[in-house]
Write an enzyme that holds these catalytic residues in place. Sequence first.
Site, PDB file in Angstrom:
ATOM      1  N   GLU A 138      11.363   1.529  -2.810  1.00 13.28           N
ATOM      2  CA  GLU A 138      10.201   1.194  -1.979  1.00 13.28           C
ATOM      3  C   GLU A 138       9.299   2.405  -1.808  1.00 13.28           C
ATOM      4  OE1 GLU A 138       8.838  -1.377  -1.285  1.00 13.28           O
ATOM      5  OE2 GLU A 138       7.428  -0.896   0.303  1.00 13.28           O
ATOM      6  N   GLU A 157       1.332   2.591  -5.846  1.00  8.96           N
ATOM      7  CA  GLU A 157       0.370   1.483  -5.764  1.00  8.96           C
ATOM      8  C   GLU A 157      -0.885   1.881  -4.985  1.00  8.96           C
ATOM      9  OE1 GLU A 157       1.283  -2.145  -3.625  1.00  8.96           O
ATOM     10  OE2 GLU A 157       2.729  -1.119  -2.393  1.00  8.96           O
ATOM     11  N   LYS A 185      -3.437  -8.990  -2.583  1.00  6.61           N
ATOM     12  CA  LYS A 185      -2.463  -9.066  -1.491  1.00  6.61           C
ATOM     13  C   LYS A 185      -1.393 -10.111  -1.800  1.00  6.61           C
ATOM     14  CE  LYS A 185      -0.438  -8.265   2.333  1.00  6.61           C
ATOM     15  NZ  LYS A 185       0.474  -7.099   2.352  1.00  6.61           N
ATOM     16  N   ASN A 237      -1.901 -15.650  22.832  1.00  6.61           N
ATOM     17  CA  ASN A 237      -1.525 -14.802  21.698  1.00  6.61           C
ATOM     18  C   ASN A 237      -0.175 -14.192  22.052  1.00  6.61           C
ATOM     19  OD1 ASN A 237      -1.343 -13.086  19.528  1.00  6.61           O
ATOM     20  ND2 ASN A 237      -2.649 -11.502  20.421  1.00  6.61           N
ATOM     21  N   GLY A 238       0.809 -14.393  21.176  1.00  6.17           N
ATOM     22  CA  GLY A 238       2.144 -13.837  21.424  1.00  6.17           C
ATOM     23  C   GLY A 238       3.212 -14.858  21.090  1.00  6.17           C
ATOM     24  N   ARG A 246      -7.887 -10.497  12.055  1.00  7.34           N
ATOM     25  CA  ARG A 246      -6.498 -10.570  12.559  1.00  7.34           C
ATOM     26  C   ARG A 246      -5.704 -11.630  11.816  1.00  7.34           C
ATOM     27  NH1 ARG A 246      -6.017  -8.333  17.720  1.00  7.34           N
ATOM     28  NH2 ARG A 246      -4.491  -9.844  18.436  1.00  7.34           N
ATOM     29  N   TRP A 278      -2.791 -17.738  14.522  1.00 14.47           N
ATOM     30  CA  TRP A 278      -1.924 -17.318  13.415  1.00 14.47           C
ATOM     31  C   TRP A 278      -0.595 -18.013  13.700  1.00 14.47           C
ATOM     32  CZ3 TRP A 278      -1.539 -14.861   8.831  1.00 14.47           C
ATOM     33  CH2 TRP A 278      -0.286 -14.424   8.430  1.00 14.47           C
ATOM     34  N   HIS A 329      21.491  10.764 -17.300  1.00 16.24           N
ATOM     35  CA  HIS A 329      21.446   9.843 -18.461  1.00 16.24           C
ATOM     36  C   HIS A 329      20.053   9.757 -19.044  1.00 16.24           C
ATOM     37  CE1 HIS A 329      25.541   8.665 -17.651  1.00 16.24           C
ATOM     38  NE2 HIS A 329      25.226   8.576 -16.363  1.00 16.24           N
ATOM     39  N   LYS A 354       5.349   2.326  -2.935  1.00 11.29           N
ATOM     40  CA  LYS A 354       4.299   2.619  -1.941  1.00 11.29           C
ATOM     41  C   LYS A 354       3.383   3.714  -2.462  1.00 11.29           C
ATOM     42  CE  LYS A 354       3.898  -0.065   0.363  1.00 11.29           C
ATOM     43  NZ  LYS A 354       4.801  -1.008  -0.162  1.00 11.29           N
ATOM     44  N   CYS A 368      -2.960 -13.906  16.591  1.00  8.86           N
ATOM     45  CA  CYS A 368      -4.000 -14.803  17.117  1.00  8.86           C
ATOM     46  C   CYS A 368      -5.110 -13.974  17.755  1.00  8.86           C
ATOM     47  CB  CYS A 368      -3.402 -15.719  18.190  1.00  8.86           C
ATOM     48  SG  CYS A 368      -1.985 -16.640  17.610  1.00  8.86           S
TER      49      CYS A 368
HETATM   50  C1  AGP Z   1       3.956  -4.263  -1.962  1.00 12.35           C
HETATM   51  O1  AGP Z   1       3.302  -3.239  -1.240  1.00 12.35           O
HETATM   52  C2  AGP Z   1       3.004  -5.011  -2.868  1.00 12.35           C
HETATM   53  N1  AGP Z   1       1.876  -5.493  -2.146  1.00 12.35           N
HETATM   54  C3  AGP Z   1       3.695  -6.082  -3.698  1.00 12.35           C
HETATM   55  O2  AGP Z   1       4.747  -5.487  -4.403  1.00 12.35           O
HETATM   56  C4  AGP Z   1       4.281  -7.261  -2.886  1.00 12.35           C
HETATM   57  O3  AGP Z   1       5.401  -6.844  -2.163  1.00 12.35           O
HETATM   58  C5  AGP Z   1       4.692  -8.350  -3.878  1.00 12.35           C
HETATM   59  O4  AGP Z   1       3.533  -8.778  -4.581  1.00 12.35           O
HETATM   60  C6  AGP Z   1       5.344  -9.571  -3.198  1.00 12.35           C
HETATM   61  O5  AGP Z   1       4.414 -10.199  -2.363  1.00 12.35           O
HETATM   62  P1  AGP Z   1       4.969 -11.332  -1.346  1.00 12.35           P
HETATM   63  O6  AGP Z   1       5.912 -10.641  -0.429  1.00 12.35           O
HETATM   64  O7  AGP Z   1       3.750 -11.867  -0.668  1.00 12.35           O
HETATM   65  O8  AGP Z   1       5.672 -12.374  -2.177  1.00 12.35           O
END
Ligand code: AGP
Length: 609
Positions: free
Chosen positions: A482, A489, A604, A101-102, A27, A75, A505, A486, A2
């Site tokens: 992961e 991407e 996103k 906020n919190g 934010r 938020w 393999h 990271k 928030c």
């Molecule tokens: C992860 O860094 C990516 N932005 C992407 O893999 C993301 O995790 C995936 O699109 C899932 O998004 P969500 O958690 O909003 O469903």
Amino acid sequence: MCGIVGYIGNEQAAPILLDGLEKLEYRGYDSAGLAVYDGTDIRVMKATGRLKVLSELSHGGAMLPGCAGIGHTRWATHGMPSDTNAHPHFNKDESIVVVHNGIIENYLKLKKLLETRGYQFVSQTDTEVVAHLLDYYYQGDPMEAIVKVMQRVEGSYALGILFKDHPEEMYAVRKDSPLIVGKCAHGSIIASDVPAVLKYTRDVFFIQNEEIVRLEKENIAFFNIDKEEIQKESTRIEWDVNAAEKGGYEHFMLKEINEQPKAVRDTLNPRIKDGRIVIEELGMTPEEVAAIRKIYVVACGSAYHTGVTAKYVFEGLARIPVEVDLASEFRYRNPILDEGTMVIIVSQSGETADSLAALREAKKHPGVRVLGIVNVVGSSIAREADHVMYTWAGPEIAVATTKAYSTQLIAFYLLAIRFAQDRGKLSEAEAGNLIKELQRLPEQIEMLLANKERIQRFANRYVAAREIFFIGRGIDYAISLEGSLKLKEISYIHSEAYAAGELKHGTISLIEEGTLVTALLTQEDLYKKMISNIVEVQTRGAFVLAVTNVGNTEIEKASDYVIYIPKTNPYFTNSLAVIPLQIFSYYVAIGKGCDVDKPRNLAKSVTVE
Ligand code: AGP
């Protein structure tokens, strides 16, 4: 998170509040509101949606005349995004108004107490409890009432408060949520963050925990919780506005990497009461939990990777079979879902098309419970799931997830321990020990973050790398997945994660002289196996970066570079090992000049198939 803005001075407050809230839009929020004292009463206007809606509704603030006011962008954490739940919130006779906020962790207990004393609530928020509690303690002295509230509430708060019968004053107080104060030519101002005040002043006071601020047109006074006045030094802000929106960090991703200790605390603490795990929002009895025969974890990308970890944790602790599925596969493979199956959909945005479709597929099967682990309150997945467990990471702006990922892991740990106890697989004492380990994770993450320069120097050596591999076994394989995502991407370097036992393999044919292989070794019972995998790749020319538990110095003989993580329970190591991998990826991408917050081709939230 928030956003809060407050102003008291010689100018009209509302336009200043709207301008300040606009600077805090980064934010993340889903509703906004203003409260302004018009000389007689405090008047409030609120609107769901973008700030523009509120600005139009209030004619740019002209509909709210007055020189003292507070504003808020919400938020949602407790209660859906709505006009009713939007801040500011009043006490019953509208003589006190609050923005917050919190997270008030004990709001339900306080709400019940106030209801027994005749208080009625109009919203689902934790914040409204603060407004009524101030009313409950108010005897004419704002400071006295504020101190009593501070002594009763648990959790995090930054509050802006107006008292109608003290029209020349505005109050602010904080604990664990940020709050700053500025003196400008024509008045005094409070805000959650620097961008909101830079237009008016570059000299700000950073409020410390449990400090109370009384603002008047000409004067600002600071007090401690004992109501003793204290002197504070102001800080000169040299940032430009754009930098300030990132809290001084160069990118949102780095800011969010550093917000992980708080995000983990905010997700963990409200669910641990008297040393026990209490997941109120789950709405399941121990008997219903015991009746679960199988769990599917269904998600995409990084959220899917938390599911791979969850499989090991649930099966290890609760002895429930877990199947992990990519949502884009699950939705089309006509899954066999019987009575007694729980499907857990994990999603930061709560809007990912494949994950939402997987949820709807699961709900077609009678007797299946669908739980959503979601970060955005009121999102589609949150609304359509049978049960929701929110991750309180706050809004995540960078496309590459970090803090939301970490809070998803926390949600899974909490669920697995709760399920293990309900199914008689874990004693109170064993659960208590695990909870203590969980509560240490935030400070251990802080320790890793403090060490980022060393990782940055190592990352600079791999800016020109063509490919980088990640290997691990068990939970370390999940961490590898992961770490690899990271890196690729945001740096666009080709990378793959492999179960270390798979190298022979086929994959090992890819190893060349100088290829960087990041080996995860956090599972002590698999160290020896991993060492042999490291030797396999090293003899073929690989440069091995090992990420392992502090104390495992043996690994230094078998690898070229070592990053140590603090000791924790083997089930929880992902929460720590992922931190250096996030930092490594960030600095490699920076070194390549990539747009870290908005990587090419990515969104996103992938709301299309
Ligand atoms: C992860 O860094 C990516 N932005 C992407 O893999 C993301 O995790 C995936 O699109 C899932 O998004 P969500 O958690 O909003 O469903």
